[in-house]
Design a protein around this motif. Sequence first.
Motif, short mmCIF file in Angstrom:
data_model
loop_
_atom_site.label_atom_id
_atom_site.label_comp_id
_atom_site.label_asym_id
_atom_site.label_seq_id
_atom_site.Cartn_x
_atom_site.Cartn_y
_atom_site.Cartn_z
N HIS A 191 -5.96 35.79 129.42
CA HIS A 191 -5.22 35.86 130.68
C HIS A 191 -4.60 34.50 131.01
N ARG A 192 -3.30 34.52 131.31
CA ARG A 192 -2.59 33.27 131.59
C ARG A 192 -2.13 33.18 133.04
N ARG A 193 -1.97 34.31 133.68
CA ARG A 193 -1.49 34.29 135.06
C ARG A 193 -2.57 34.88 135.97
N LEU A 194 -3.20 34.03 136.75
CA LEU A 194 -4.36 34.40 137.56
C LEU A 194 -4.05 34.25 139.04
N ALA A 195 -4.89 34.89 139.84
CA ALA A 195 -4.83 34.71 141.29
C ALA A 195 -6.26 34.59 141.81
N MET A 196 -6.43 33.79 142.86
CA MET A 196 -7.71 33.71 143.55
C MET A 196 -7.56 34.39 144.90
N VAL A 197 -8.54 35.24 145.22
CA VAL A 197 -8.55 35.95 146.48
C VAL A 197 -9.81 35.54 147.23
N SER A 198 -9.66 35.03 148.47
CA SER A 198 -10.86 34.61 149.20
C SER A 198 -10.59 34.61 150.70
N ARG A 199 -11.67 34.76 151.43
CA ARG A 199 -11.63 34.59 152.87
C ARG A 199 -11.93 33.12 153.20
N VAL A 200 -11.77 32.73 154.46
CA VAL A 200 -12.15 31.39 154.90
C VAL A 200 -13.66 31.34 155.03
N SER A 201 -14.30 30.36 154.36
CA SER A 201 -15.75 30.23 154.43
C SER A 201 -16.13 28.80 154.08
N PRO A 202 -17.36 28.38 154.38
CA PRO A 202 -17.77 27.02 154.02
C PRO A 202 -17.74 26.76 152.52
N THR A 203 -17.90 27.81 151.72
CA THR A 203 -17.97 27.65 150.27
C THR A 203 -16.60 27.72 149.60
N ALA A 204 -15.65 28.40 150.23
CA ALA A 204 -14.36 28.67 149.60
C ALA A 204 -13.64 27.42 149.09
N PRO A 205 -13.62 26.29 149.82
CA PRO A 205 -12.90 25.12 149.28
C PRO A 205 -13.44 24.64 147.94
N ARG A 206 -14.74 24.69 147.73
CA ARG A 206 -15.30 24.24 146.46
C ARG A 206 -15.00 25.24 145.35
N GLU A 221 -0.63 29.38 133.84
CA GLU A 221 0.53 29.41 134.74
C GLU A 221 0.10 29.11 136.17
N GLU A 222 1.07 28.69 136.97
CA GLU A 222 0.78 28.38 138.37
C GLU A 222 0.13 29.59 139.04
N PRO A 223 -1.07 29.40 139.63
CA PRO A 223 -1.80 30.56 140.16
C PRO A 223 -1.34 30.96 141.55
N ALA A 224 -1.67 32.17 141.93
CA ALA A 224 -1.44 32.64 143.29
C ALA A 224 -2.75 32.51 144.08
#
Length: 344
Positions: A191-206, A221-224
């Motif tokens: 897989h070369r084109r990925l996306a990250m899906v997340s809510r706002v949480s204390p852990t999400a930035p890490r 590739e530049e991710p979404a």
Amino acid sequence: MFAEQRHELILHEVRERGSVRLAELVDRLNVSMVTLRRDVEQLAAQGLVKRVHGGITRPDTVPEASPRRSLAIGMLVPSASYYFPAVIRGARERAERLGARLVLGVSCYDDDEDRTQVKQLVDGGIEGLLLTPSRQPDASHEAWLAELEVPAVLVERRAELGGPASLLDAAASHHAHGAYLGTSHLAGLGHRRLAMVSRVSPTAPRVRHGFVSAVRDLGLEEPAHLGMAQEGPTREQVAEVVAAIRGGVTALLVHNDEDTLLLVQHLRAAGVRIPGEVSIVAYDDEVAALSDPPLTAVAPPKRAVGQCAVDLLVSRIEEGPEYPARQVELLPELRVRESTTALR
């Protein structure tokens, strides 16, 4: 094991911990209580240890009983229903093994309740705190955390660099490593084109940091980056994920795995095949195995974090404020299931 070897191990335990229960040493040395008592009598006669009720201590320590037997430890968590039950269980198990008592406070992700619960724990006589504030400590938390009246260990949190709270002991999962691991797994499947899906949480930035670092290091590739509502994916957010998949995204890293389960259900209803059209890695591994299909997931070492936090706190109580602070990060593992497959 020869007597000299047993004596050296006994002395090592006492030097490192200050006091040790005989029941623990029996298990540690795999000897009978009769043999252990004979060893202890010989060491005590030489002035190398002091015998106390149920255990031994350093010769310069003279408590009436093992201090860990009566030690009261407070633990503040933002939730007792997701993620943190395993952390609590690990802390409780280690505290009980050390003869300590764990007292729990739950703040329900409320900053004011953090302070209220900590005050109640301290007023109740606890001698140390395991602290998971409702969010990552920032400037508004610094003064409060720096003014705690008892030793404290941050659990699954990191304070800002340079502030007073950054000097606290800490035990946490290395979430950036976990996200890097999950992203590398997807890249290894082509897989070369990925996306990250997340809510706002204390852990999400890490988690996001590990994801972005892996994408950069692996030349993907530049991710979404797709957001998620606190109550789970909305219709609009699901439509955004579907559009990303139709636009060429072939793999997702989703934090957390409760949200991943809901997202999978919506994607299947929209006709998206998993993993045929999109591979998915969930983060947290609380309920990922119960999905259809079972989700590949990053599993933070939650129970071990709780155990490590208790060890750090007890050591801090025994060694005092002069001992250098320790901040420990434990590495998550990847559990591969049916939601990821090689890109065709």
